[in-house]
Design an enzyme around this catalytic site. Structure first.
Site, PDB file in Angstrom:
ATOM      1  N   THR A  72     -66.060  38.408 -34.112  1.00  0.00           N
ATOM      2  CA  THR A  72     -64.131  37.771 -33.723  1.00  0.00           C
ATOM      3  C   THR A  72     -63.934  38.193 -34.850  1.00  0.00           C
ATOM      4  O   THR A  72     -62.296  38.388 -35.757  1.00  0.00           O
ATOM      5  CB  THR A  72     -64.462  36.606 -33.375  1.00  0.00           C
ATOM      6  OG1 THR A  72     -64.937  36.175 -32.152  1.00  0.00           O
ATOM      7  CG2 THR A  72     -62.973  36.118 -33.046  1.00  0.00           C
ATOM      8  N   ASN A 152     -68.126  44.651 -23.165  1.00  0.00           N
ATOM      9  CA  ASN A 152     -69.125  43.823 -23.049  1.00  0.00           C
ATOM     10  C   ASN A 152     -69.766  43.072 -21.711  1.00  0.00           C
ATOM     11  O   ASN A 152     -70.153  42.501 -21.488  1.00  0.00           O
ATOM     12  CB  ASN A 152     -68.287  42.285 -24.147  1.00  0.00           C
ATOM     13  CG  ASN A 152     -66.900  41.862 -23.567  1.00  0.00           C
ATOM     14  OD1 ASN A 152     -66.293  42.954 -23.517  1.00  0.00           O
ATOM     15  ND2 ASN A 152     -66.919  40.417 -22.932  1.00  0.00           N
ATOM     16  N   GLN A 180     -70.977  45.393 -29.488  1.00  0.00           N
ATOM     17  CA  GLN A 180     -71.940  45.757 -28.053  1.00  0.00           C
ATOM     18  C   GLN A 180     -72.890  46.935 -28.461  1.00  0.00           C
ATOM     19  O   GLN A 180     -73.727  47.460 -27.702  1.00  0.00           O
ATOM     20  CB  GLN A 180     -71.350  45.747 -26.612  1.00  0.00           C
ATOM     21  CG  GLN A 180     -71.011  44.249 -26.198  1.00  0.00           C
ATOM     22  CD  GLN A 180     -72.409  43.209 -26.043  1.00  0.00           C
ATOM     23  OE1 GLN A 180     -73.341  43.654 -25.612  1.00  0.00           O
ATOM     24  NE2 GLN A 180     -71.566  42.446 -25.924  1.00  0.00           N
ATOM     25  N   ALA A 201     -74.589  40.014 -36.086  1.00  0.00           N
ATOM     26  CA  ALA A 201     -75.971  39.875 -36.001  1.00  0.00           C
ATOM     27  C   ALA A 201     -76.436  39.410 -35.194  1.00  0.00           C
ATOM     28  O   ALA A 201     -77.935  39.967 -34.548  1.00  0.00           O
ATOM     29  CB  ALA A 201     -76.656  39.378 -37.059  1.00  0.00           C
ATOM     30  N   HIS A 202     -75.938  38.456 -33.600  1.00  0.00           N
ATOM     31  CA  HIS A 202     -77.129  38.237 -32.757  1.00  0.00           C
ATOM     32  C   HIS A 202     -77.039  38.971 -31.421  1.00  0.00           C
ATOM     33  O   HIS A 202     -77.348  38.322 -30.666  1.00  0.00           O
ATOM     34  CB  HIS A 202     -76.425  36.626 -32.601  1.00  0.00           C
ATOM     35  CG  HIS A 202     -74.552  36.534 -31.966  1.00  0.00           C
ATOM     36  ND1 HIS A 202     -74.716  36.145 -30.623  1.00  0.00           N
ATOM     37  CD2 HIS A 202     -74.101  36.614 -31.929  1.00  0.00           C
ATOM     38  CE1 HIS A 202     -73.248  36.478 -30.444  1.00  0.00           C
ATOM     39  NE2 HIS A 202     -72.834  36.618 -31.757  1.00  0.00           N
ATOM     40  N   CYS A 331     -67.676  34.452 -23.878  1.00  0.00           N
ATOM     41  CA  CYS A 331     -66.317  33.713 -24.304  1.00  0.00           C
ATOM     42  C   CYS A 331     -65.659  32.956 -23.736  1.00  0.00           C
ATOM     43  O   CYS A 331     -64.676  32.238 -23.524  1.00  0.00           O
ATOM     44  CB  CYS A 331     -66.084  34.738 -25.589  1.00  0.00           C
ATOM     45  SG  CYS A 331     -67.062  35.658 -26.446  1.00  0.00           S
TER      46      CYS A 331
END
Length: 382
Positions: A72, A152, A180, A201-202, A331
């Protein structure tokens, strides 16, 4: 009760090796990377090593990798600074981008008088590239195209090489939200010369709260956050060393094992799609998510053939049975407006049926998928 996690598009389980790397960093490398003493220098060396590692795997220059708090921030930085620093006057995007892009573009239109064009979408939610070319050719202002590589929610895959070529031919900058896709698809920035990209990273078994922006060398972008010379002057603020080395470890693991893990997850998706169609007549797939050639291998967005009233209890029922999935992107889970993506591509009757996003990783099994489908089948039959 079984506990089955099928919401990997929202976030992924952190790899054990990543946790070990981060624990080591927290315990032994606690110096401020901006300090000149040995403690600081050790942390600084680790950050620069991570930057070089990521750049090497992407065939990019280390200076083109800027660590951020996630996708983001990277999207916001790129879009806002492109308008401020590069005199971008027109943004061409779609209405089904991640909200990090759509909300930022809306604000730039309202407050910075940026002209915004939306590319037409086909019935599956894919951008009409003929319309994109028309928009590019009919506008002589400084332009930036912002289209995500992998959607996403519905998983549609953009022909990013073709869009990149179109942008170059029409003297437009190209930004792609690749949150993604980084960690799941190979990248060569010399072959696909995108100007700006975002990563988190997540999404590939790393920690939350860290990502990076790819910003093409000599782009002219200046920092969005001021107050220090960190990140080679591109982003002020003390670097989160343990998160950055965690990102590096997850990134290296993702790409060193890409072919093997990709093949495994492709097998999971094929099994899920085939078994759904076999066990639940009338099930439908949103966008191209049921098509492995036109969508990512990591997710399926499906529509269950039950009525509107019954649909209200579906997500609760799944959770009570231990199945974690999503009714849209994580989100927007607190919003009652529904998915802005599905609102664009489904008709009124289709929207009355419940849509769910199931997303997979190397940690899932076919047995877990079979259990989830059995829970869905029992719910639909009640």
């Amino acid at each position: 009760m079984k506990k089955i996690y099928l919401d990997n598009a929202a976030t992924t389980q952190v790899r054990e090796g990543v946790i070990c790397k981060m624990q080591e960093a927290l315990s032994n490398f606690y110096g401020n990377p901006s300090s000149t003493h040995s403690f600081g220098r050790s942390a600084k060396t680790g950050i620069e090593s991570a930057r070089k590692t990521i750049a090497k795997y992407m065939n990019a220059h280390p200076s083109e990798i800027v660590f951020t708090s996630g996708g983001t921030e990277a999207d916001n930085m790129i879009l806002r600074c492109a308008v401020r620093d590069l005199d971008v006057q027109t943004i061409i995007t779609s209405r089904i981008e991640h909200h990090a892009v759509t909300h930022t573009v809306e604000e730039l239109e309202e407050k910075q008088n940026v002209r915004v064009h939306y590319v037409n979408l086909d019935e599956y939610g894919s951008p009409d590239l003929a319309h994109l070319e028309q928009l590019l050719k009919n506008d002589d202002s400084k332009k930036l195209v912002s289209l995500m590589h992998i959607n996403n929610e519905i998983g549609n895959k953009l022909d990013i090489d073709k869009v990149s070529a179109m942008c170059r031919e029409n003297d437009a900058l190209f930004h792609s939200d690749t949150v993604q896709s980084i960690g799941h698809f190979a990248w060569d920035m010399q072959q696909t010369p995108v100007d700006f990209m975002a990563a988190a990273a997540h999404k590939f078994h790393g920690p939350k709260g860290v990502g990076f922006a790819y910003i093409k060398k000599n782009s002219g972008l200046k920092p969005m956050i001021s107050g220090g010379a960190q990140e080679r002057g591109n982003r002020a603020g003390t670097e989160s060393y343990h998160n950055i080395v965690g990102l590096e470890e997850a990134f290296v693991n993702a790409y060193d094992n890409l072919e093997e893990e990709q093949a495994y997850v492709v097998g999971l998706k094929k099994h899920f799609v085939h078994t759904l169609q076999k066990e639940i007549p009338g099930v439908e797939f949103n966008g191209h998510s049921g098509d492995l050639d036109k969508s990512t291998y990591t997710l399926v967005n499906m529509r269950l053939p039950v009525d509107e009233q019954k649909a209200l209890m579906l997500l609760f029922h799944l959770d009570m049975q231990g199945v974690a999935c999503s009714q849209g992107s994580a989100c927007q889970s607190g919003s009652n407006k529904g998915s802005h993506v599905l609102n664009e591509i489904l008709n009124v009757e289709e929207l009355k049926k419940p849509s769910l996003r199931f997303s997979f990783s190397k940690y899932n099994t076919k047995e877990e998928l079979d259990y989830a489908i059995r829970v869905l089948k029992e719910f639909a039959a009640q």
